[in-house]
Design a protein around this motif. Structure first.
Motif, PDB file in Angstrom:
ATOM      1  N   LEU A   1       0.830  -1.209   0.000  1.00  0.00           N
ATOM      2  CA  LEU A   1       0.000   0.000   0.000  1.00  0.00           C
ATOM      3  C   LEU A   1       0.864   1.257   0.000  1.00  0.00           C
ATOM      4  O   LEU A   1       0.592   2.208  -0.748  1.00  0.00           O
ATOM      5  CB  LEU A   1      -0.922  -0.011   1.214  1.00  0.00           C
ATOM      6  CG  LEU A   1      -1.855   1.205   1.377  1.00  0.00           C
ATOM      7  CD1 LEU A   1      -2.738   1.379   0.148  1.00  0.00           C
ATOM      8  CD2 LEU A   1      -2.712   1.057   2.628  1.00  0.00           C
ATOM      9  N   VAL A   2       1.911   1.278   0.809  1.00  0.00           N
ATOM     10  CA  VAL A   2       2.802   2.435   0.852  1.00  0.00           C
ATOM     11  C   VAL A   2       3.420   2.687  -0.513  1.00  0.00           C
ATOM     12  O   VAL A   2       3.474   3.831  -0.992  1.00  0.00           O
ATOM     13  CB  VAL A   2       3.905   2.238   1.916  1.00  0.00           C
ATOM     14  CG1 VAL A   2       4.999   3.302   1.770  1.00  0.00           C
ATOM     15  CG2 VAL A   2       3.314   2.300   3.319  1.00  0.00           C
ATOM     16  N   ASP A   3       3.894   1.641  -1.165  1.00  0.00           N
ATOM     17  CA  ASP A   3       4.522   1.796  -2.470  1.00  0.00           C
ATOM     18  C   ASP A   3       3.537   2.330  -3.497  1.00  0.00           C
ATOM     19  O   ASP A   3       3.848   3.239  -4.278  1.00  0.00           O
ATOM     20  CB  ASP A   3       5.095   0.457  -2.930  1.00  0.00           C
ATOM     21  CG  ASP A   3       5.969   0.591  -4.161  1.00  0.00           C
ATOM     22  OD1 ASP A   3       5.422   0.637  -5.280  1.00  0.00           O
ATOM     23  OD2 ASP A   3       7.204   0.673  -4.005  1.00  0.00           O
ATOM     24  N   ALA A   4       2.315   1.763  -3.504  1.00  0.00           N
ATOM     25  CA  ALA A   4       1.303   2.183  -4.471  1.00  0.00           C
ATOM     26  C   ALA A   4       0.906   3.643  -4.288  1.00  0.00           C
ATOM     27  O   ALA A   4       0.652   4.359  -5.258  1.00  0.00           O
ATOM     28  CB  ALA A   4       0.067   1.285  -4.356  1.00  0.00           C
ATOM     29  N   VAL A   5       0.856   4.086  -3.034  1.00  0.00           N
ATOM     30  CA  VAL A   5       0.421   5.452  -2.733  1.00  0.00           C
ATOM     31  C   VAL A   5       1.560   6.452  -2.875  1.00  0.00           C
ATOM     32  O   VAL A   5       1.407   7.512  -3.491  1.00  0.00           O
ATOM     33  CB  VAL A   5      -0.176   5.519  -1.313  1.00  0.00           C
ATOM     34  CG1 VAL A   5      -0.435   6.968  -0.900  1.00  0.00           C
ATOM     35  CG2 VAL A   5      -1.468   4.713  -1.229  1.00  0.00           C
ATOM     36  N   ALA A   6       2.711   6.123  -2.312  1.00  0.00           N
ATOM     37  CA  ALA A   6       3.815   7.080  -2.257  1.00  0.00           C
ATOM     38  C   ALA A   6       4.293   7.505  -3.637  1.00  0.00           C
ATOM     39  O   ALA A   6       4.641   8.674  -3.852  1.00  0.00           O
ATOM     40  CB  ALA A   6       4.974   6.495  -1.462  1.00  0.00           C
ATOM     41  N   ARG A   7       4.285   6.603  -4.606  1.00  0.00           N
ATOM     42  CA  ARG A   7       4.784   6.937  -5.939  1.00  0.00           C
ATOM     43  C   ARG A   7       3.885   7.947  -6.652  1.00  0.00           C
ATOM     44  O   ARG A   7       4.294   8.555  -7.639  1.00  0.00           O
ATOM     45  CB  ARG A   7       4.932   5.668  -6.792  1.00  0.00           C
ATOM     46  CG  ARG A   7       3.626   4.970  -7.084  1.00  0.00           C
ATOM     47  CD  ARG A   7       3.850   3.585  -7.689  1.00  0.00           C
ATOM     48  NE  ARG A   7       4.719   3.629  -8.845  1.00  0.00           N
ATOM     49  CZ  ARG A   7       4.333   3.948 -10.067  1.00  0.00           C
ATOM     50  NH1 ARG A   7       3.063   4.275 -10.282  1.00  0.00           N
ATOM     51  NH2 ARG A   7       5.185   3.961 -11.059  1.00  0.00           N
ATOM     52  N   LEU A   8       2.662   8.138  -6.130  1.00  0.00           N
ATOM     53  CA  LEU A   8       1.739   9.111  -6.714  1.00  0.00           C
ATOM     54  C   LEU A   8       1.884  10.499  -6.108  1.00  0.00           C
ATOM     55  O   LEU A   8       1.322  11.461  -6.634  1.00  0.00           O
ATOM     56  CB  LEU A   8       0.295   8.627  -6.525  1.00  0.00           C
ATOM     57  CG  LEU A   8      -0.052   7.278  -7.174  1.00  0.00           C
ATOM     58  CD1 LEU A   8      -1.445   6.834  -6.749  1.00  0.00           C
ATOM     59  CD2 LEU A   8       0.041   7.363  -8.685  1.00  0.00           C
ATOM     60  N   VAL A   9       2.620  10.599  -5.004  1.00  0.00           N
ATOM     61  CA  VAL A   9       2.814  11.901  -4.364  1.00  0.00           C
ATOM     62  C   VAL A   9       3.726  12.748  -5.253  1.00  0.00           C
ATOM     63  O   VAL A   9       4.794  12.290  -5.674  1.00  0.00           O
ATOM     64  CB  VAL A   9       3.439  11.729  -2.967  1.00  0.00           C
ATOM     65  CG1 VAL A   9       3.764  13.080  -2.340  1.00  0.00           C
ATOM     66  CG2 VAL A   9       2.488  10.944  -2.055  1.00  0.00           C
ATOM     67  N   PRO A  10       3.323  13.965  -5.582  1.00  0.00           N
ATOM     68  CA  PRO A  10       4.138  14.806  -6.465  1.00  0.00           C
ATOM     69  C   PRO A  10       5.583  14.933  -5.985  1.00  0.00           C
ATOM     70  O   PRO A  10       5.833  15.192  -4.809  1.00  0.00           O
ATOM     71  CB  PRO A  10       3.420  16.160  -6.409  1.00  0.00           C
ATOM     72  CG  PRO A  10       1.992  15.817  -6.109  1.00  0.00           C
ATOM     73  CD  PRO A  10       2.061  14.640  -5.183  1.00  0.00           C
ATOM     74  N   GLY A  11       6.508  14.721  -6.914  1.00  0.00           N
ATOM     75  CA  GLY A  11       7.924  14.862  -6.601  1.00  0.00           C
ATOM     76  C   GLY A  11       8.613  13.580  -6.205  1.00  0.00           C
ATOM     77  O   GLY A  11       9.845  13.532  -6.154  1.00  0.00           O
ATOM     78  N   VAL A  12       7.848  12.518  -5.915  1.00  0.00           N
ATOM     79  CA  VAL A  12       8.482  11.256  -5.536  1.00  0.00           C
ATOM     80  C   VAL A  12       9.131  10.604  -6.756  1.00  0.00           C
ATOM     81  O   VAL A  12      10.285  10.185  -6.712  1.00  0.00           O
ATOM     82  CB  VAL A  12       7.467  10.301  -4.878  1.00  0.00           C
ATOM     83  CG1 VAL A  12       8.081   8.913  -4.703  1.00  0.00           C
ATOM     84  CG2 VAL A  12       7.036  10.852  -3.522  1.00  0.00           C
ATOM     85  N   LEU A  13       8.394  10.523  -7.866  1.00  0.00           N
ATOM     86  CA  LEU A  13       8.976  10.024  -9.107  1.00  0.00           C
ATOM     87  C   LEU A  13       9.698  11.156  -9.827  1.00  0.00           C
ATOM     88  O   LEU A  13       9.237  12.297  -9.822  1.00  0.00           O
ATOM     89  CB  LEU A  13       7.883   9.463 -10.022  1.00  0.00           C
ATOM     90  CG  LEU A  13       7.132   8.210  -9.534  1.00  0.00           C
ATOM     91  CD1 LEU A  13       6.081   7.807 -10.559  1.00  0.00           C
ATOM     92  CD2 LEU A  13       8.093   7.063  -9.285  1.00  0.00           C
ATOM     93  N   ASN A  14      10.816  10.836 -10.440  1.00  0.00           N
ATOM     94  CA  ASN A  14      11.538  11.849 -11.205  1.00  0.00           C
ATOM     95  C   ASN A  14      10.713  12.346 -12.389  1.00  0.00           C
ATOM     96  O   ASN A  14      10.775  13.518 -12.769  1.00  0.00           O
ATOM     97  CB  ASN A  14      12.873  11.289 -11.701  1.00  0.00           C
ATOM     98  CG  ASN A  14      13.857  11.069 -10.565  1.00  0.00           C
ATOM     99  OD1 ASN A  14      13.817  11.783  -9.560  1.00  0.00           O
ATOM    100  ND2 ASN A  14      14.728  10.094 -10.712  1.00  0.00           N
ATOM    101  N   ASP A  15       9.951  11.451 -12.983  1.00  0.00           N
ATOM    102  CA  ASP A  15       9.089  11.794 -14.121  1.00  0.00           C
ATOM    103  C   ASP A  15       7.645  11.667 -13.664  1.00  0.00           C
ATOM    104  O   ASP A  15       7.090  10.565 -13.591  1.00  0.00           O
ATOM    105  CB  ASP A  15       9.369  10.854 -15.289  1.00  0.00           C
ATOM    106  CG  ASP A  15       8.517  11.176 -16.519  1.00  0.00           C
ATOM    107  OD1 ASP A  15       7.729  12.150 -16.454  1.00  0.00           O
ATOM    108  OD2 ASP A  15       8.628  10.450 -17.516  1.00  0.00           O
ATOM    109  N   GLY A  16       7.018  12.773 -13.341  1.00  0.00           N
ATOM    110  CA  GLY A  16       5.656  12.752 -12.834  1.00  0.00           C
ATOM    111  C   GLY A  16       4.662  12.173 -13.812  1.00  0.00           C
ATOM    112  O   GLY A  16       3.662  11.577 -13.425  1.00  0.00           O
TER     113      GLY A  16
END
Length: 225
Positions: free
Chosen positions: A147-162
């Motif tokens: 759940l953390v992985d699925a949610v956190a990657r959607l937080v702006p700025g977490v992924l280098n390519d939004g």
């Protein structure tokens, strides 16, 4: 975004949160992940957090006292949008739930173990119950990591390519299509000519067709919805 995870087995969560995207998201200050050991809120000399079920039966149940104390301790410091219990009989996690939770500021994830937790915790503290699928795990720690992985990657700025998160499978009701990278030919297997053409409008059309075909062949239920 801050996520607090309450568990009796904190070491199970050490590695997933110290690698790859989750590690970088924390380093950039986009997400905070805090793991809390329930045994620190137990009062007997053995730091017991579980006991036998009333009425008999197999297995052990997580006691209410340490859970209440831990969660109430956290709630004194800040307001939480959700207190989520990871359980096999919760609503099934999907991309829409992950999108929704990514908009929260603070959430608590409560990991069950053994045969579960005292029902009074669910009735009083828990605001939402989530399952990661129709199967049973030994405890909620691995489900919490998913759940953390699925949610956190959607937080702006977490992924280098939004934009990457916006084009994932399930975001618009379709699966992702086939992807290719260099070399253009490998062991006689060639990248489709359209991807080498430089015609971006035709490439976009091809990709959409591939996504529809893959969804139709593998997850026809998604198209019906």
């Amino acid at each position: 975004m801050r996520i607090d995870i309450v568990t009796g087995l904190p070491k199970l969560l050490e590695s997933p949160f110290q690698e790859s995207i989750l590690k970088r998201g924390q380093a950039k200050g986009r997400i905070e992940l805090h793991v809390h050991d329930l045994r620190e809120f137990a009062h007997d000399k053995h730091q017991s957090i579980d006991d036998t079920p009333y009425g008999g039966g197999a297995g052990m149940i997580l006691k209410p006292e340490p859970i209440f104390e831990c969660i109430e301790h956290l709630q004194k410091a800040r307001q939480y949008d959700e207190v989520i219990y990871l359980t096999a009989d919760g609503e099934t996690l999907d991309q829409s739930i992950a999108n929704e939770l990514s908009l929260c500021q603070n959430i608590i994830l409560l990991c069950g173990h053994y045969k579960g937790i005292d029902e009074r915790v669910r009735e009083t503290l828990v605001t939402r119950e989530i399952s990661i699928g129709d199967y049973v795990l030994t405890g909620g720690e691995l489900a919490a990591a998913v759940l953390v992985d699925a949610v956190a990657r959607l937080v702006p700025g977490v992924l280098n390519d939004g934009e990457s998160a916006l084009t994932d499978s399930f975001q618009d009701g379709l699966l992702g299509g086939p992807q290719f990278t260099k070399p253009a030919e490998f062991r006689g297997l060639k990248v489709p000519d359209i991807l080498l053409s430089g015609n971006h409008s035709e490439i976009a059309k091809w990709r959409e067709e591939q996504r529809n075909e893959r969804t139709k062949s593998r997850r026809h239920d998604m198209l019906e919805r």
